[in-house]
Design a protein around this motif. Sequence first.
Motif, PDB file in Angstrom:
ATOM      1  N   SER A 187       0.844  -1.199   0.000  1.00  0.00           N
ATOM      2  CA  SER A 187       0.000   0.000   0.000  1.00  0.00           C
ATOM      3  C   SER A 187       0.883   1.254   0.000  1.00  0.00           C
ATOM      4  CB  SER A 187      -0.892  -0.061   1.239  1.00  0.00           C
ATOM      5  OG  SER A 187      -1.549   1.115   1.412  1.00  0.00           O
ATOM      6  N   TYR A 188       1.936   1.262   0.815  1.00  0.00           N
ATOM      7  CA  TYR A 188       2.835   2.412   0.897  1.00  0.00           C
ATOM      8  C   TYR A 188       3.466   2.690  -0.469  1.00  0.00           C
ATOM      9  CZ  TYR A 188       6.944   5.173   2.286  1.00  0.00           C
ATOM     10  OH  TYR A 188       7.905   6.138   2.381  1.00  0.00           O
ATOM     11  N   SER A 189       4.042   1.638  -1.086  1.00  0.00           N
ATOM     12  CA  SER A 189       4.788   1.874  -2.324  1.00  0.00           C
ATOM     13  C   SER A 189       3.846   2.285  -3.455  1.00  0.00           C
ATOM     14  CB  SER A 189       5.636   0.664  -2.714  1.00  0.00           C
ATOM     15  OG  SER A 189       4.821  -0.461  -2.870  1.00  0.00           O
ATOM     16  N   THR A 190       2.644   1.727  -3.495  1.00  0.00           N
ATOM     17  CA  THR A 190       1.698   2.102  -4.544  1.00  0.00           C
ATOM     18  C   THR A 190       1.241   3.540  -4.343  1.00  0.00           C
ATOM     19  OG1 THR A 190       0.895  -0.144  -4.295  1.00  0.00           O
ATOM     20  CG2 THR A 190      -0.369   1.260  -5.739  1.00  0.00           C
ATOM     21  N   ARG A 191       0.993   3.890  -3.068  1.00  0.00           N
ATOM     22  CA  ARG A 191       0.455   5.231  -2.813  1.00  0.00           C
ATOM     23  C   ARG A 191       1.501   6.328  -2.964  1.00  0.00           C
ATOM     24  NH1 ARG A 191      -4.239   3.370   1.242  1.00  0.00           N
ATOM     25  NH2 ARG A 191      -5.488   2.675  -0.508  1.00  0.00           N
ATOM     26  N   VAL A 192       2.754   6.019  -2.677  1.00  0.00           N
ATOM     27  CA  VAL A 192       3.793   7.033  -2.911  1.00  0.00           C
ATOM     28  C   VAL A 192       3.783   7.398  -4.401  1.00  0.00           C
ATOM     29  CG1 VAL A 192       6.292   7.432  -2.994  1.00  0.00           C
ATOM     30  CG2 VAL A 192       5.264   6.514  -0.935  1.00  0.00           C
TER      31      VAL A 192
END
Length: 539
Positions: A187-192
């Motif tokens: 979720s973090y890497s996609t949202r960044v």
Amino acid sequence: WLNMQSLPASRSKSNAKFPCTDSSWPFLHQWRSLTSSKSILHDVYQKQLRDDQPYTLSGIFGDAVVLPPSMLPWLLAQPEHRLSARWAQLDALNTPLTFLRADIGVNPVHEPLVRRNLMAHLDGIAGLLHEEVALALDDLWAGNSEEAWREVNLDYTIRRVVARASNRIFVGLPLCRGNDYIENCISYSTRVSSCGLLISSLPRCLKGTLGVVFTAPIRLAYSRCSNHLLPVFKALLGGEAPASPHLFSSWLVENSAKLSEDSPERTPDYLSRRIMALNFAAIHTSTLTTINLLLDIFSSQSAPASPQSSVPSPSPSQDAAAATEAVVRLLRDEALTSRARWATNNRDGKVRDEVWSRARLNQMPRLDSALRESMRLWGLVPKALSRKVMPMPQGQGQGVLLPDGRGHLPPGTVVCLSGWGLHHDEALYTRPFEFVWDRFVGGGSSSESAGGEEGEAKPETEARAAAETDRQFAAWGIGKHACPGRFFAVDLIKIIAGKVLADYEVKLGKQRPENIWIECNVAPPPSATLLVRRRKDPV
Ligand code: HEM
């Protein structure tokens, strides 16, 4: 540092006056670029082969000046303080905002560890990567049944395989298998990426306020990951957990001990944020590259690169499925031969133990070539080698002069090359829009005028490993800023693809699903699926 901060943050507007890549009205080409960047980048490259001029590329997420391919040597020779790769990257995804702490991106202390430690340990970590890939693939693809065909969503499953395997090296067991941690890393890497792009499309005056709103999902994902990461770092810092030679978290802690006592880089919070920056660099890129490779292999119908190749050419009477099968068989043979050479078997012939090492991975030239070819075809950064013009100290002039008086670039301008045009240049690559899987095996006619990194002439039949950079291949960047994680990424992707080829039967519908473009970003469609079945007796 202050100078850098005072530069316009992202959504660069080019003040340089060059003709536009698109003849429609300025407002219209911003919108056109959203869906038509593929043809815009191809056309501008073709124009530049004739007129050798820079062009302005306008986009919703920022403008750039596309330099002609002849300026590549000049671009590579520019120092970071004049044309900055780092600031171009930071601005493109607004990482000072999206990484939640500006200095995580601005001062990437994890980067030298990727160059030094990760590179030095590639041999030792190959076996760990394989163990994690094998378990994750079996969980996500095989389920409980070896008999039935299953339809698997590629994006969902490969993203998790990549995240688990990468984190086996970033943070180790048992965290790399923790569901909550892995889901929030993803979720973090996609949202960044997605929030970063969204913020780039905002007018500058709204970035501060709306940026806080848009980064809320990133904060949430980081907070959840930090619940798992903080105890890991507290234990490492406190000496309660042993340091490990093959663990990035250990290298980070070792490195932080060399910094001053009051450095925030010594705190569990900063160390955790460094792991998240790595997850950002690794997960999205390696996932999309693996998916492209699998889709290309399991839909391959092209004739081989060389007439002497051992792959039978599909004749008009031969159906597409048979052509694909022939390619898959050759790649699978290589994977099985590699296993036979590097495994020890039980008495019943079943594999007991497999050795994974760089030597083994380097002996897979067919898979290497297929990966490089897939990256040539779909390179994730069609707008390659982005660099930002930096302000100069007083008295040293402002901006950058292009060679031969071909223009002046004011500070804040972003320049790039058409990587898409380069990778699909017919003079460099025959049949440039086809997936010619064995193009780089050697014996092919792939890059007739290929030169190496230093511009030396290369013979026509030169084999090229997937992680090599040269001036005709920009998927990793070129020169001193070329991706330092590429050897790790290539090993991981080859392990995943080798495992799929050896242990799974795979079917893809009649046609490869079309990749999607959002401005200058190209990716396989998130809905792409494969039908898979675990082989009962892989060997
Ligand atoms: C298939 C996967 C990957 C692809 C396609 C990819 C691609 C790239 C590209 C195109 C660049 C920019 C080069 C330039 O501006 O000239 C880059 C930079 C970078 N990549 Fe990767 N990358 C991948 C995986 C990774 C992994 C796994 C890591 C870390 C473990 C990593 C770490 C970095 C870092 C730290 C930079 C910045 C280098 C610098 O500015 O000097 N990448 N990558």
